[in-house]
Design an enzyme around this catalytic site. Structure first.
Site, short mmCIF file in Angstrom:
data_model
loop_
_atom_site.label_atom_id
_atom_site.label_comp_id
_atom_site.label_asym_id
_atom_site.label_seq_id
_atom_site.Cartn_x
_atom_site.Cartn_y
_atom_site.Cartn_z
N TYR A 81 -1.13 0.16 10.42
CA TYR A 81 -1.28 -0.39 9.07
C TYR A 81 -0.11 0.04 8.19
O TYR A 81 0.45 -0.77 7.44
CB TYR A 81 -2.60 0.10 8.48
CG TYR A 81 -2.82 -0.28 7.03
CD1 TYR A 81 -3.04 -1.60 6.66
CD2 TYR A 81 -2.83 0.70 6.03
CE1 TYR A 81 -3.25 -1.94 5.34
CE2 TYR A 81 -3.04 0.36 4.71
CZ TYR A 81 -3.25 -0.96 4.36
OH TYR A 81 -3.46 -1.30 3.05
N SER B 87 0.83 -1.20 0.00
CA SER B 87 0.00 0.00 0.00
C SER B 87 0.87 1.25 0.00
O SER B 87 1.96 1.25 0.60
CB SER B 87 -0.92 0.03 1.23
OG SER B 87 -1.65 1.24 1.29
#
Length: 293
Positions: free
Chosen positions: A188, A177
């Site tokens: 994250y 990501s």
């Protein structure tokens, strides 16, 4: 294998200003695909019940690859049944808890049993569970984020690598990501930074064994409403505001000022998984409209 721990990347979230536009599903023939590109190839795809994982599976099936689909949701079996009608290859599916070594090991064993071998492994499990400034995360939430978006890939790759080596080589494509540089999701972001490090380090080890290790780093991606939620949605005005900050940064960071589509994410994943990318390894490709993460 028991269900737990799959998902797609940055699906358009609910926000304080409403819902971001929702993309179309992935059912049916992809708009663009290369016939027979994966013919004779056995491809393992995780997080395949919805979102980017399902779009990737759909594309590879239409390119006549044999696919083994894995997800935490039983919905993956219906996706597999639908794809069995469009590919000349073999199709299988399983549910798995990829947050555990036991789940990842069982997944690969089931894939090899069904397909005979694994040539390509595409690891798509992960995704932000909460959205808030780091000082508001509890220790338990931090651990859950890391298990969801780093350990699922660490365990999957560890289980897949021996099968690829035993098969004479192959390809691992991880889905990372660009949120490694993003607001309100530090655990994250750290997890995806770990995925990027895994790609660069393992590529060095795996190349002499004829295994390529690569990744894409998606940005915000339009997707249908999730059938299996990652976690609780934002509650109260403060949490909605924090979520909106993610939405705003995602759009502002894209040079195109928009979210990407599932097809726009699936295409580079499928390319990197194919033999066309045979001289690419150790690379993480941002797919975020110019946002480099």
């Amino acid at each position: 294998m028991t269900p737990q721990g799959a998902g797609d990347r940055e699906a358009a979230p609910q926000s304080a200003k409403g819902t971001m536009p929702v993309g179309e599903g992935v059912e049916g023939t992809p708009e663009l695909f290369t016939p027979d590109r994966f013919k004779g190839q056995n491809v393992l795809i995780t997080g395949a019940a919805q979102g980017i994982g399902q779009a990737v599976a759909n594309r590879i099936a239409h390119e006549n690859g044999s696919v083994f689909l894995v997800d935490r949701s039983e919905l993956v079996h219906q996706v597999a049944a639908d794809l069995a009608e469009v590919t000349s290859g073999t199709v299988g599916s399983a549910t798995a808890d990829l947050e555990t070594w036991e789940g990842a090991e069982a997944m690969v064993a089931a894939a090899v049993e069904k397909l005979g071998s694994v040539d390509v492994a595409i690891n798509n499990v992960g995704g932000t569970i909460w959205a808030k400034p780091y000082e508001h995360y509890t220790p338990e939430e931090i651990e859950k984020e890391v298990r969801r978006s780093l350990f699922t890939t660490l365990w999957s790759v560890r289980a897949e690598l021996p099968a690829l080596i035993d098969n004479g080589g192959g390809t691992i494509v991880n889905v990372s990501s660009v949120a490694t540089r993003g607001v309100n999701r530090v655990p994250y972001a750290a997890s995806k930074g770990g995925v990027n490090a895994l790609v660069s380090a393992l590529a060095l080890e795996a190349a002499p064994k004829n295994v390529r290790v690569v990744a894409t780093a998606p940005g915000g991606t339009l997707a249908p409403e999730r059938k299996v939620q990652r976690g609780p949605g934002p509650e109260g005005e403060q949490e909605k505001e924090w979520y909106q900050q993610i939405v705003d940064q995602t759009v502002d960071s894209s040079l195109f000022k928009r979210y990407g589509t599932l097809d726009e994410q699936a295409a580079p994943i499928v390319f990197l998984a194919s033999k066309e990318a045979s001289y690419i390894t150790g690379s993480v490709l941002p797919v975020a409209g110019g946002d480099q993460g």
